[in-house]
Design a protein around this motif. Structure first.
Motif, PDB file in Angstrom:
ATOM      1  N   GLU A  13      24.975 -29.884 -45.881  1.00  0.00           N
ATOM      2  CA  GLU A  13      26.412 -29.558 -45.970  1.00  0.00           C
ATOM      3  C   GLU A  13      26.623 -28.211 -46.651  1.00  0.00           C
ATOM      4  O   GLU A  13      27.550 -27.474 -46.306  1.00  0.00           O
ATOM      5  CB  GLU A  13      27.160 -30.700 -46.689  1.00  0.00           C
ATOM      6  CG  GLU A  13      27.255 -31.934 -45.793  1.00  0.00           C
ATOM      7  CD  GLU A  13      27.358 -33.263 -46.511  1.00  0.00           C
ATOM      8  OE1 GLU A  13      27.655 -33.295 -47.719  1.00  0.00           O
ATOM      9  OE2 GLU A  13      27.124 -34.301 -45.845  1.00  0.00           O
ATOM     10  N   HIS A  68      21.200 -28.829 -49.437  1.00  0.00           N
ATOM     11  CA  HIS A  68      21.745 -29.926 -48.626  1.00  0.00           C
ATOM     12  C   HIS A  68      22.359 -29.327 -47.357  1.00  0.00           C
ATOM     13  O   HIS A  68      22.932 -28.235 -47.386  1.00  0.00           O
ATOM     14  CB  HIS A  68      22.801 -30.706 -49.424  1.00  0.00           C
ATOM     15  CG  HIS A  68      23.188 -31.986 -48.761  1.00  0.00           C
ATOM     16  ND1 HIS A  68      24.086 -32.017 -47.719  1.00  0.00           N
ATOM     17  CD2 HIS A  68      22.771 -33.265 -48.950  1.00  0.00           C
ATOM     18  CE1 HIS A  68      24.212 -33.273 -47.312  1.00  0.00           C
ATOM     19  NE2 HIS A  68      23.430 -34.051 -48.046  1.00  0.00           N
ATOM     20  N   GLY A 109      16.233 -39.041 -46.096  1.00  0.00           N
ATOM     21  CA  GLY A 109      17.687 -39.198 -46.222  1.00  0.00           C
ATOM     22  C   GLY A 109      18.336 -39.109 -44.861  1.00  0.00           C
ATOM     23  O   GLY A 109      17.927 -38.319 -43.998  1.00  0.00           O
ATOM     24  N   GLY A 110      19.354 -39.918 -44.651  1.00  0.00           N
ATOM     25  CA  GLY A 110      20.072 -39.926 -43.362  1.00  0.00           C
ATOM     26  C   GLY A 110      20.406 -41.360 -43.007  1.00  0.00           C
ATOM     27  O   GLY A 110      19.596 -42.047 -42.400  1.00  0.00           O
ATOM     28  N   SER A 111      21.592 -41.785 -43.457  1.00  0.00           N
ATOM     29  CA  SER A 111      22.079 -43.144 -43.181  1.00  0.00           C
ATOM     30  C   SER A 111      21.104 -44.230 -43.640  1.00  0.00           C
ATOM     31  O   SER A 111      21.006 -45.278 -42.995  1.00  0.00           O
ATOM     32  CB  SER A 111      22.427 -43.293 -41.690  1.00  0.00           C
ATOM     33  OG  SER A 111      23.445 -42.371 -41.334  1.00  0.00           O
ATOM     34  N   MET A 112      20.395 -43.977 -44.728  1.00  0.00           N
ATOM     35  CA  MET A 112      19.593 -45.070 -45.308  1.00  0.00           C
ATOM     36  C   MET A 112      20.582 -46.064 -45.912  1.00  0.00           C
ATOM     37  O   MET A 112      21.577 -45.676 -46.527  1.00  0.00           O
ATOM     38  CB  MET A 112      18.634 -44.557 -46.388  1.00  0.00           C
ATOM     39  CG  MET A 112      17.670 -45.641 -46.868  1.00  0.00           C
ATOM     40  SD  MET A 112      16.596 -45.120 -48.221  1.00  0.00           S
ATOM     41  CE  MET A 112      15.202 -44.434 -47.366  1.00  0.00           C
ATOM     42  N   ALA A 144      21.315 -37.382 -38.656  1.00  0.00           N
ATOM     43  CA  ALA A 144      21.336 -38.734 -39.245  1.00  0.00           C
ATOM     44  C   ALA A 144      22.232 -38.811 -40.479  1.00  0.00           C
ATOM     45  O   ALA A 144      22.488 -39.901 -40.985  1.00  0.00           O
ATOM     46  CB  ALA A 144      19.920 -39.161 -39.597  1.00  0.00           C
ATOM     47  N   ILE A 145      22.711 -37.660 -40.954  1.00  0.00           N
ATOM     48  CA  ILE A 145      23.480 -37.668 -42.207  1.00  0.00           C
ATOM     49  C   ILE A 145      24.931 -38.061 -41.955  1.00  0.00           C
ATOM     50  O   ILE A 145      25.643 -37.395 -41.194  1.00  0.00           O
ATOM     51  CB  ILE A 145      23.421 -36.286 -42.906  1.00  0.00           C
ATOM     52  CG1 ILE A 145      21.976 -35.963 -43.284  1.00  0.00           C
ATOM     53  CG2 ILE A 145      24.314 -36.269 -44.137  1.00  0.00           C
ATOM     54  CD1 ILE A 145      21.792 -34.586 -43.862  1.00  0.00           C
ATOM     55  N   GLY A 146      25.327 -39.152 -42.579  1.00  0.00           N
ATOM     56  CA  GLY A 146      26.714 -39.608 -42.499  1.00  0.00           C
ATOM     57  C   GLY A 146      27.128 -40.074 -41.117  1.00  0.00           C
ATOM     58  O   GLY A 146      28.317 -40.222 -40.842  1.00  0.00           O
ATOM     59  N   GLU A 196      15.863 -34.692 -44.425  1.00  0.00           N
ATOM     60  CA  GLU A 196      17.135 -35.237 -43.972  1.00  0.00           C
ATOM     61  C   GLU A 196      17.492 -34.666 -42.603  1.00  0.00           C
ATOM     62  O   GLU A 196      18.064 -33.560 -42.517  1.00  0.00           O
ATOM     63  CB  GLU A 196      18.248 -34.865 -44.954  1.00  0.00           C
ATOM     64  CG  GLU A 196      18.041 -35.401 -46.346  1.00  0.00           C
ATOM     65  CD  GLU A 196      19.372 -35.627 -47.043  1.00  0.00           C
ATOM     66  OE1 GLU A 196      19.625 -36.751 -47.455  1.00  0.00           O
ATOM     67  OE2 GLU A 196      20.163 -34.678 -47.140  1.00  0.00           O
ATOM     68  N   ASN A 211      23.514 -39.431 -53.532  1.00  0.00           N
ATOM     69  CA  ASN A 211      24.312 -38.198 -53.441  1.00  0.00           C
ATOM     70  C   ASN A 211      25.760 -38.611 -53.242  1.00  0.00           C
ATOM     71  O   ASN A 211      26.136 -39.031 -52.155  1.00  0.00           O
ATOM     72  CB  ASN A 211      23.826 -37.346 -52.252  1.00  0.00           C
ATOM     73  CG  ASN A 211      24.692 -36.117 -52.033  1.00  0.00           C
ATOM     74  OD1 ASN A 211      25.497 -35.752 -52.894  1.00  0.00           O
ATOM     75  ND2 ASN A 211      24.529 -35.477 -50.873  1.00  0.00           N
ATOM     76  N   LYS A 256      28.273 -36.755 -53.247  1.00  0.00           N
ATOM     77  CA  LYS A 256      29.066 -35.672 -52.629  1.00  0.00           C
ATOM     78  C   LYS A 256      30.363 -35.487 -53.442  1.00  0.00           C
ATOM     79  O   LYS A 256      30.327 -35.622 -54.657  1.00  0.00           O
ATOM     80  CB  LYS A 256      29.346 -35.988 -51.154  1.00  0.00           C
ATOM     81  CG  LYS A 256      28.076 -36.433 -50.428  1.00  0.00           C
ATOM     82  CD  LYS A 256      28.204 -36.450 -48.941  1.00  0.00           C
ATOM     83  CE  LYS A 256      26.947 -37.048 -48.337  1.00  0.00           C
ATOM     84  NZ  LYS A 256      26.788 -36.790 -46.930  1.00  0.00           N
ATOM     85  N   LEU A 311      17.110 -40.277 -50.314  1.00  0.00           N
ATOM     86  CA  LEU A 311      18.308 -39.564 -50.769  1.00  0.00           C
ATOM     87  C   LEU A 311      19.441 -40.202 -49.971  1.00  0.00           C
ATOM     88  O   LEU A 311      19.446 -40.150 -48.736  1.00  0.00           O
ATOM     89  CB  LEU A 311      18.197 -38.057 -50.497  1.00  0.00           C
ATOM     90  CG  LEU A 311      19.401 -37.212 -50.935  1.00  0.00           C
ATOM     91  CD1 LEU A 311      19.721 -37.397 -52.419  1.00  0.00           C
ATOM     92  CD2 LEU A 311      19.146 -35.717 -50.681  1.00  0.00           C
ATOM     93  N   ILE A 312      20.347 -40.833 -50.693  1.00  0.00           N
ATOM     94  CA  ILE A 312      21.300 -41.727 -50.044  1.00  0.00           C
ATOM     95  C   ILE A 312      22.727 -41.279 -50.319  1.00  0.00           C
ATOM     96  O   ILE A 312      23.112 -41.119 -51.486  1.00  0.00           O
ATOM     97  CB  ILE A 312      21.069 -43.177 -50.581  1.00  0.00           C
ATOM     98  CG1 ILE A 312      19.636 -43.624 -50.248  1.00  0.00           C
ATOM     99  CG2 ILE A 312      22.077 -44.158 -49.991  1.00  0.00           C
ATOM    100  CD1 ILE A 312      18.803 -43.916 -51.451  1.00  0.00           C
ATOM    101  N   GLY A 313      23.485 -41.074 -49.272  1.00  0.00           N
ATOM    102  CA  GLY A 313      24.885 -40.670 -49.413  1.00  0.00           C
ATOM    103  C   GLY A 313      25.795 -41.884 -49.469  1.00  0.00           C
ATOM    104  O   GLY A 313      25.980 -42.501 -50.519  1.00  0.00           O
ATOM    105  N   GLY A 314      26.333 -42.259 -48.319  1.00  0.00           N
ATOM    106  CA  GLY A 314      27.334 -43.328 -48.234  1.00  0.00           C
ATOM    107  C   GLY A 314      26.978 -44.598 -48.994  1.00  0.00           C
ATOM    108  O   GLY A 314      27.800 -45.118 -49.766  1.00  0.00           O
TER     109      GLY A 314
HETATM  110  C1  PEP Z   1      23.149 -37.268 -47.766  1.00  0.00           C
HETATM  111  O1  PEP Z   1      24.275 -36.893 -48.026  1.00  0.00           O
HETATM  112  O2  PEP Z   1      22.187 -36.651 -48.240  1.00  0.00           O
HETATM  113  C2  PEP Z   1      22.971 -38.438 -46.914  1.00  0.00           C
HETATM  114  C3  PEP Z   1      21.750 -38.779 -46.573  1.00  0.00           C
HETATM  115  O3  PEP Z   1      24.095 -39.118 -46.541  1.00  0.00           O
HETATM  116  P1  PEP Z   1      24.165 -40.544 -45.768  1.00  0.00           P
HETATM  117  O4  PEP Z   1      23.214 -41.460 -46.491  1.00  0.00           O
HETATM  118  O5  PEP Z   1      25.573 -40.960 -45.900  1.00  0.00           O
HETATM  119  O6  PEP Z   1      23.730 -40.296 -44.373  1.00  0.00           O
END
Ligand code: PEP
Length: 256
Positions: free
Chosen positions: A101, A99, A215-218, A175-177, A171, A13, A15, A236-239
């Motif tokens: 956000e 999501h 998902g969440g800081s994976m 834990a997200i971001g 998620e 993701n 973003k 589901l991976i953000g950063g």
């Molecule tokens: C996300 O945006 O769905 C997410 C899991 O972000 P992050 O991996 O950066 O925590």
């Protein structure tokens, strides 16, 4: 993961990051670092305007393009919105809905998430439906009740055939971001609970076939342990999805 019954999905993701012109060099670097043979589907969810560039650059590397949101409406006077028809028309295969956000900054509720998921399914796009509790809810001990409600509401009116295209992403908001990952036990417990909710609604076979992501800081370091859990079928991976080498490492971890 349980590859016998369901597919593994590693979805990024992005973003509101990156630009269309950065996609080609990103994919080249990703290709250089990811395993040649893969057992997972790889998706990168970008802002809608970047999807055509992702489809073009990702074709050879077998990286699919996904959206991050969709309108619940089919068409009409909804300035700024993007419809499922428009996403499908450019070749979008996946799209995130619900999501945290979007829920937090745009007031999206579970019924709207359900309407968006249904709009995507109508057009053959796989919804990645995000659910997850806040820190307050976890501390109050209502995580599973809350997530179960979110899953039930998101799947309302979706039949067993359509369910096959749905992906659920657990998620936890805390834990997200934040760099604060759920432990593999915490993540497994909720993902297992989500599958139990789906089993109650649809029966054992459909529940066994649904991919449930965490998902969440994976990241490159913790992915292998999370992905080794029996009910976690991907991430589901953000950063970390913004860094091609790290994202490639997560993809490799799913090959275990
Ligand atoms: C996300 O945006 O769905 C997410 C899991 O972000 P992050 O991996 O950066 O925590």
């Amino acid at each position: 993961m349980n590859r016998k019954y369901r597919k593994t999905v590693i979805a990024g993701n992005w973003k509101m990051n990156m630009t269309a012109s950065e996609i080609k060099p990103f994919i080249e670097q990703l290709k250089e670092n990811m395993p040649k043979t893969r057992t997972c589907d790889v998706v990168l969810c970008t802002p809608a305007v970047m999807i055509p560039a992702m489809i073009k650059a990702g074709k050879e590397a077998k990286v699919a393009a996904g959206g991050q949101d969709v309108s619940k409406y089919e068409k009409g006077a909804y300035t700024g919105e993007v419809s499922a028809t428009q996403l499908a028309d450019i070749g979008t295969k996946y799209c995130i809905v619900g999501h945290s956000e979007r829920r937090q900054y745009h007031g999206e509720d579970d019924m709207l998430v359900n309407a968006k998921a249904r709009a995507l399914l109508e057009k053959g796009i796989a919804p990645i439906i995000c659910v997850g509790e806040s820190l307050e809810q976890r501390e109050a001990g209502v995580t599973m009740e809350y997530v179960a409600y979110q899953v039930k509401a998101a799947l309302n009116g979706i039949d067993a055939t359509q369910l096959r295209r749905c992906i659920i992403a657990y998620e936890p908001i805390w834990a997200i971001g934040t760099g604060k990952t759920a432990t593999s036990e915490q993540a497994q417990e909720v993902c297992e609970g989500i599958r139990a909710v789906i089993r109650k609604i649809y029966g054992a076979r459909p529940a066994r076939a649904v991919s449930i992501l965490y998902g969440g800081s994976m990241n490159a370091k913790n992915a292998a342990e999370l992905l080794a859990q029996p009910d976690i079928d991907g991430g589901l991976i953000g950063g970390a999805s913004l860094k091609p080498v790290d994202f490639a490492t997560i993809i490799a971890a799913s090959n275990q």
